[in-house]
Design an enzyme around this catalytic site. Sequence first.
Site, mmCIF file in Angstrom:
data_model
loop_
_atom_site.group_PDB
_atom_site.id
_atom_site.type_symbol
_atom_site.label_atom_id
_atom_site.label_comp_id
_atom_site.label_asym_id
_atom_site.label_seq_id
_atom_site.Cartn_x
_atom_site.Cartn_y
_atom_site.Cartn_z
ATOM 1 N N CYS A 340 -44.657 34.342 -26.388
ATOM 2 C CA CYS A 340 -44.326 35.753 -26.566
ATOM 3 C C CYS A 340 -45.026 36.681 -25.578
ATOM 4 O O CYS A 340 -44.437 37.655 -25.102
ATOM 5 C CB CYS A 340 -44.580 36.189 -28.000
ATOM 6 N N ARG A 369 -50.997 23.041 -28.359
ATOM 7 C CA ARG A 369 -51.992 23.404 -29.365
ATOM 8 C C ARG A 369 -52.828 22.167 -29.665
ATOM 9 O O ARG A 369 -52.290 21.065 -29.803
ATOM 10 C CB ARG A 369 -51.323 23.920 -30.642
ATOM 11 N N GLN A 387 -40.749 24.830 -27.364
ATOM 12 C CA GLN A 387 -40.266 25.784 -28.351
ATOM 13 C C GLN A 387 -38.944 26.363 -27.876
ATOM 14 O O GLN A 387 -38.831 26.888 -26.772
ATOM 15 C CB GLN A 387 -41.288 26.910 -28.531
ATOM 16 N N ASP A 389 -37.445 29.063 -27.902
ATOM 17 C CA ASP A 389 -38.012 30.367 -28.216
ATOM 18 C C ASP A 389 -37.103 31.496 -27.767
ATOM 19 O O ASP A 389 -36.325 31.354 -26.818
ATOM 20 C CB ASP A 389 -39.371 30.517 -27.520
ATOM 21 N N HIS A 391 -37.122 36.110 -27.741
ATOM 22 C CA HIS A 391 -37.704 37.385 -28.146
ATOM 23 C C HIS A 391 -36.713 38.494 -27.841
ATOM 24 O O HIS A 391 -36.244 38.625 -26.710
ATOM 25 C CB HIS A 391 -39.022 37.639 -27.417
ATOM 26 N N LYS A 470 -42.684 36.853 -41.452
ATOM 27 C CA LYS A 470 -41.570 36.100 -40.901
ATOM 28 C C LYS A 470 -40.694 35.536 -42.002
ATOM 29 O O LYS A 470 -41.114 35.388 -43.150
ATOM 30 C CB LYS A 470 -42.070 34.968 -40.002
ATOM 31 N N HIS A 516 -39.378 37.838 -32.845
ATOM 32 C CA HIS A 516 -39.599 36.472 -32.365
ATOM 33 C C HIS A 516 -38.663 35.567 -33.165
ATOM 34 O O HIS A 516 -38.650 35.643 -34.399
ATOM 35 C CB HIS A 516 -41.033 36.004 -32.627
#
Length: 651
Positions: A340, A369, A387, A389, A391, A470, A516
């Site tokens: 992000c 991670r 991910q 992902d 945004h 979320k 997100h």
Amino acid sequence: MSQQSQSAVVVSLPEGSNREFDQPVPVQDVAFDIGPGLGADCVAGVVDGDLVAPEYRIKSDANVRIVTPDSKEYVRVLRHSAAHVLAQAVLRHLPDAELAIGPPTDDGFYYDFDGAELDSDDIAEIEAEMRDIVAEDYDIVREEVSLEEARERLADQPYKLELLAEIEEAGEPVTFYRQGEFEDLCKGPHVESTGEIGALSLLEIAGAYWRGDEDGAMLTRVYGTAFGRESELEEFIERREEAEKRDHRKIGSEMELFSVPDHSPGCVHFHPNGMALRRELEEFVRDKNAELGYEEVKTPELNRAELWKKSGHYEHFKEEGEMFAWEQDGHEYGLKPMNCANHAYLYEHDRRSYRDLPLRFSEFGMCYRNEQSGELSGMLRVRGFTQDDGHAFVRPDQVQGEIARTLAVIREMYAVFGLDVLLKLETKPDDAIGDDELWERAHDALRNALSDEELEYEVAEGEGAFYGPKIAINAEDAIGREWTIGTVQLDFVQPDRLGISYVSEDNEEHRPVMIHRALLGSLERFMGVCIEHFAGDFPLWLAPEQIRVLPITDDDMEYAAEVAEFVGDFRVEVDERDWTLGKKIRAGHDDNVPYMVIVGDDEVESGTISVRDRDERQQGDVELPAFRAHLEGEYEEKRREPDFLDRGVRE
């Protein structure tokens, strides 16, 4: 609401009503205040998302739910008690073993021991002892004691003394639970007696570090499960056996999809077959991103730590030991844990007007991670993950519409895989950043979006991301297991911290809202879920090998190659092995190939094929154009089952 004294407590109940108490109040008293029957049935309470004992005193305003034997949380209480029964049985078997921790889990419970060398024979004896303890039906009695008395009781239990120090630091009451000759430092809750545990089973032995710290002591962990009725245990064992058959690590190895070698712990190597499946998932996501108006970007995995200090990720991940970071050239660098902040940089790269919004970026972003090694599990729990992902940077008036469109697409996507969708609204966690007003705006926006779309959802108190609440999209697979995969997160905090803005109609700068969202989530995890959901028996569009041509004799090889070329837009192989036709067919079934095409002298002469599917149905005299047309339709529609023979396509 009446004016409250300083010590007054307001309890908010699930149906929306409130009850006010003049002073801190135990959960069980709240239950009796609602009604004597509920008070008598109260086993535990859920206070702001935490499962607590009936004696737990509510000291400030809180959301409260009463747990009875009919509540879904009851099984966790029962399993917690079963963990104590396990510890009691182990101490009868090995009196010198030291107790560590023994919590309930989603599927059962475990207890960690030091000085307990156990094997399968020991486990059988311990399980038998547990059944005796259940049959003895000991009362489970709660006792609150002073710190001094607790230290005396735990003088020879180093792990419990460490836990006691944490209880002291937190200023919490010190409680023990006793059953027969056994007692344990524990905050509960528990059932009233060991006899309430209707059915139990020990499952496996494993090693586990104390508190998950790889520098800590290695303990022996015994896993088990428990239910109120024997029939529920039998159903669980059947599901567990089926889950073992579907284990994505086993199927992934057999089908040569992926591996996680020792030299890359927690990082997946995709083999050619696995990449075929992954590419299909990526293109599926790309199509949906295009439908939602996202532009694909790519951002670097390596960044200076300053980026995440601004966004708040550094404090959350680095200080928890979850970020891979190091010093170099006078700067601190790290591998990104999320995408992000990089997408916010792309937003900030140009001056934005209100007319530019919504502005949407998507990325198959590689993130890292530092998960504990004991928590790693194939593709489902990794250190390096991709991910899916996205945004969206939107104006406040665009939030609800954007969320509704995103949720609609996600639900459509999961239906393609035959996954039932369960929604959870996850609210502000303890480590949240940003002020309360921004969080309340975010909570309200998500609630309104879910309500406007008339979507059913559960509330998971305190489980949101550190920067915003979320909606977790959980999916139930073919054998009833629940997986958290996609998410839609609302963020008023990071735009403020990162200083991104747009110029509105009033010519003033305003903060956009960040949404997100991950459609499938981590590709690694979703692939693992898919492998287990389909048990490797993938629909045509996902199957690594979609068609296998089986020539009966060497004389049929040339025609087999022509057939393969005709359907060559699909993933097709010719089985050239010097095997009998029966052996080739069995191999095709074992390899989960959706369609096998058999060619022999008759097919060569007629210019047709014989088609066999994974359900062992076969149809001869099939024209090649008809077969190809059907394949194209089945692929485009992403049908979950081969249905060529159901449709009886002939020309």
